[in-house]
Write a protein that holds these residues in place. Structure first.
Motif, PDB file in Angstrom:
ATOM      1  N   ALA A   1       3.682  -0.843 -10.088  1.00 36.02           N
ATOM      2  CA  ALA A   1       3.673  -2.308 -10.185  1.00 36.02           C
ATOM      3  C   ALA A   1       5.079  -2.878 -10.369  1.00 36.02           C
ATOM      4  N   PHE A   2       5.822  -2.337 -11.330  1.00 34.45           N
ATOM      5  CA  PHE A   2       7.185  -2.804 -11.542  1.00 34.45           C
ATOM      6  C   PHE A   2       8.054  -2.482 -10.328  1.00 34.45           C
ATOM      7  N   GLY A   3       7.865  -1.304  -9.748  1.00 32.49           N
ATOM      8  CA  GLY A   3       8.638  -0.914  -8.575  1.00 32.49           C
ATOM      9  C   GLY A   3       8.477  -1.897  -7.434  1.00 32.49           C
ATOM     10  N   HIS A   4       7.243  -2.329  -7.160  1.00 38.82           N
ATOM     11  CA  HIS A   4       7.009  -3.327  -6.104  1.00 38.82           C
ATOM     12  C   HIS A   4       7.627  -4.665  -6.469  1.00 38.82           C
ATOM     13  N   ALA A   5       7.461  -5.089  -7.730  1.00 41.77           N
ATOM     14  CA  ALA A   5       7.984  -6.390  -8.151  1.00 41.77           C
ATOM     15  C   ALA A   5       9.512  -6.419  -8.102  1.00 41.77           C
ATOM     16  N   ILE A   6      10.176  -5.372  -8.605  1.00 44.04           N
ATOM     17  CA  ILE A   6      11.645  -5.370  -8.602  1.00 44.04           C
ATOM     18  C   ILE A   6      12.175  -5.222  -7.181  1.00 44.04           C
ATOM     19  N   ASP A   7      11.411  -4.611  -6.295  1.00 39.08           N
ATOM     20  CA  ASP A   7      11.806  -4.525  -4.897  1.00 39.08           C
ATOM     21  C   ASP A   7      11.851  -5.916  -4.287  1.00 39.08           C
ATOM     22  N   LEU A   8      10.799  -6.695  -4.507  1.00 43.86           N
ATOM     23  CA  LEU A   8      10.774  -8.064  -4.009  1.00 43.86           C
ATOM     24  C   LEU A   8      11.940  -8.865  -4.573  1.00 43.86           C
ATOM     25  N   VAL A   9      12.129  -8.786  -5.882  1.00 48.31           N
ATOM     26  CA  VAL A   9      13.213  -9.544  -6.527  1.00 48.31           C
ATOM     27  C   VAL A   9      14.566  -9.120  -5.962  1.00 48.31           C
ATOM     28  N   SER A  10      14.782  -7.824  -5.808  1.00 49.95           N
ATOM     29  CA  SER A  10      16.064  -7.324  -5.293  1.00 49.95           C
ATOM     30  C   SER A  10      16.317  -7.789  -3.867  1.00 49.95           C
ATOM     31  N   MET A  11      15.270  -7.862  -3.069  1.00 50.59           N
ATOM     32  CA  MET A  11      15.437  -8.289  -1.683  1.00 50.59           C
ATOM     33  C   MET A  11      15.740  -9.782  -1.603  1.00 50.59           C
ATOM     34  N   VAL A  12      15.370 -10.544  -2.640  1.00 52.43           N
ATOM     35  CA  VAL A  12      15.633 -11.985  -2.654  1.00 52.43           C
ATOM     36  C   VAL A  12      17.006 -12.289  -3.269  1.00 52.43           C
ATOM     37  N   VAL A  13      17.296 -11.718  -4.442  1.00 52.74           N
ATOM     38  CA  VAL A  13      18.529 -12.082  -5.160  1.00 52.74           C
ATOM     39  C   VAL A  13      19.674 -11.096  -4.983  1.00 52.74           C
ATOM     40  N   GLY A  14      19.391  -9.914  -4.444  1.00 51.30           N
ATOM     41  CA  GLY A  14      20.433  -8.909  -4.248  1.00 51.30           C
ATOM     42  C   GLY A  14      20.216  -7.706  -5.143  1.00 51.30           C
ATOM     43  N   GLU A  15      20.894  -6.634  -4.780  1.00 55.12           N
ATOM     44  CA  GLU A  15      20.745  -5.368  -5.504  1.00 55.12           C
ATOM     45  C   GLU A  15      21.515  -5.393  -6.818  1.00 55.12           C
TER      46      GLU A  15
ATOM     47  N   ALA B   1      11.801  -3.398   8.706  1.00 51.54           N
ATOM     48  CA  ALA B   1      10.905  -2.868   7.666  1.00 51.54           C
ATOM     49  C   ALA B   1      11.674  -1.904   6.757  1.00 51.54           C
ATOM     50  N   PRO B   2      11.328  -1.895   5.467  1.00 51.89           N
ATOM     51  CA  PRO B   2      11.950  -0.911   4.573  1.00 51.89           C
ATOM     52  C   PRO B   2      11.695   0.507   5.077  1.00 51.89           C
ATOM     53  N   ASP B   3      12.713   1.349   4.947  1.00 53.23           N
ATOM     54  CA  ASP B   3      12.604   2.721   5.432  1.00 53.23           C
ATOM     55  C   ASP B   3      12.872   3.699   4.285  1.00 53.23           C
ATOM     56  N   PHE B   4      13.055   4.967   4.618  1.00 54.49           N
ATOM     57  CA  PHE B   4      13.274   5.985   3.601  1.00 54.49           C
ATOM     58  C   PHE B   4      14.547   5.701   2.800  1.00 54.49           C
ATOM     59  N   THR B   5      15.588   5.236   3.473  1.00 61.48           N
ATOM     60  CA  THR B   5      16.841   4.900   2.777  1.00 61.48           C
ATOM     61  C   THR B   5      16.605   3.803   1.746  1.00 61.48           C
ATOM     62  N   HIS B   6      15.803   2.821   2.116  1.00 57.86           N
ATOM     63  CA  HIS B   6      15.465   1.737   1.191  1.00 57.86           C
ATOM     64  C   HIS B   6      14.690   2.291  -0.012  1.00 57.86           C
ATOM     65  N   ALA B   7      13.760   3.194   0.254  1.00 59.31           N
ATOM     66  CA  ALA B   7      12.970   3.798  -0.830  1.00 59.31           C
ATOM     67  C   ALA B   7      13.856   4.582  -1.793  1.00 59.31           C
ATOM     68  N   VAL B   8      14.831   5.304  -1.257  1.00 63.00           N
ATOM     69  CA  VAL B   8      15.750   6.063  -2.106  1.00 63.00           C
ATOM     70  C   VAL B   8      16.547   5.109  -3.002  1.00 63.00           C
TER      71      VAL B   8
ATOM     72  N   ARG C   1      16.426   5.127  -7.040  1.00 63.49           N
ATOM     73  CA  ARG C   1      17.645   5.287  -7.848  1.00 63.49           C
ATOM     74  C   ARG C   1      17.700   4.224  -8.932  1.00 63.49           C
ATOM     75  N   LEU C   2      17.269   3.010  -8.606  1.00 65.71           N
ATOM     76  CA  LEU C   2      17.208   1.957  -9.619  1.00 65.71           C
ATOM     77  C   LEU C   2      16.197   2.324 -10.697  1.00 65.71           C
ATOM     78  N   LEU C   3      15.009   2.761 -10.297  1.00 68.10           N
ATOM     79  CA  LEU C   3      14.002   3.149 -11.290  1.00 68.10           C
ATOM     80  C   LEU C   3      14.504   4.285 -12.170  1.00 68.10           C
ATOM     81  N   ASP C   4      15.215   5.245 -11.583  1.00 62.67           N
ATOM     82  CA  ASP C   4      15.786   6.347 -12.353  1.00 62.67           C
ATOM     83  C   ASP C   4      16.834   5.833 -13.341  1.00 62.67           C
ATOM     84  N   ALA C   5      17.670   4.894 -12.901  1.00 59.93           N
ATOM     85  CA  ALA C   5      18.684   4.324 -13.794  1.00 59.93           C
ATOM     86  C   ALA C   5      18.026   3.585 -14.956  1.00 59.93           C
ATOM     87  N   ILE C   6      16.906   2.924 -14.694  1.00 62.10           N
ATOM     88  CA  ILE C   6      16.178   2.226 -15.758  1.00 62.10           C
ATOM     89  C   ILE C   6      15.650   3.229 -16.769  1.00 62.10           C
TER      90      ILE C   6
END
Length: 199
Positions: A21-35, A169-176, A180-185
């Motif tokens: 759930a958080f992974g999907h939400a932070i993905d959306l936020v990151s794609m809107v405001v930046g990484e 569309a998001p690809d494997f590179t995007h998933a990595v 990496r963000l989730l791991d840093a968290i």
């Protein structure tokens, strides 16, 4: 918790609120405001016992049900996020972007990758008003408000990438990048230290 979702309560299994759930939400936020360029995080497990449906049983939970992060995006803006599980009022989603020229408010009654979102905005001062999606952005308006509306757009983007050789569309590179963000968290929450995210 429904019996078929019990596996999401065990942190060791990796299919938790943080990773899904958080992974999907932070993905959306990151794609809107930046990484995020760096992140500092706090997590907690506030409910260590969870009711199992209407059985009267309780099951243990080791997964995080509170996630709070803060960090900077490219350009120096600060992003602050709080994701919590088990809210009596339901999932809900709210993203507020305050800029030098105005304000955007994006809200949803549930997770934004599942249900419809409402966008309100204002330039300068004043109360934000609803922003209508310009025509041409929704290839499937007949599905608006359904659970598959976002999904059909994702599948269409994958199809178009395959047919036209594009990379929308998001690809494997995007998933990595997202993992990496989730791991840093996770590492920041465990150590209490700020973690840099490298491209």
């Amino acid at each position: 918790m429904s019996p078929n979702m019990v596996y999401t309560l065990d942190r060791k299994l990796g299919a938790t609120m943080l990773t899904i759930a958080f992974g999907h939400a932070i993905d959306l936020v990151s794609m809107v405001v930046g990484e995020l360029q760096e992140v500092v995080a706090m997590t907690a497990t506030r409910r260590r016992q969870v009711p199992l449906g209407r059985t009267g049983q309780v099951v243990p939970m080791t997964a995080e049900d509170q996630i709070a992060i803060s960090g900077t995006v490219a350009g120096g803006a600060i992003l602050s996020v709080h994701h919590r599980g088990g809210a009596a009022s339901g999932a809900g989603f709210s993203l507020i972007i305050d800029g030098t020229e105005g304000r955007l408010e994006i809200t949803a009654a549930e997770f934004p990758h599942i249900g419809p979102v409402t966008v309100r905005g204002t330039r300068g001062g004043g109360r934000p008003t609803k922003v209508t999606l310009p025509s041409g952005y929704d290839d499937y308006p007949g599905l608006a408000g359904t659970a598959i509306h976002t999904l059909v757009h994702a599948y269409a983007a994958i199809r178009d990438d395959l047919v036209h050789g594009t990379a929308v569309a998001p690809d494997f590179t995007h998933a990595v990048k997202r993992h990496r963000l989730l791991d840093a968290i996770v590492r920041s929450a465990a150590t209490g230290h700020r973690k840099a995210l490298h491209p």
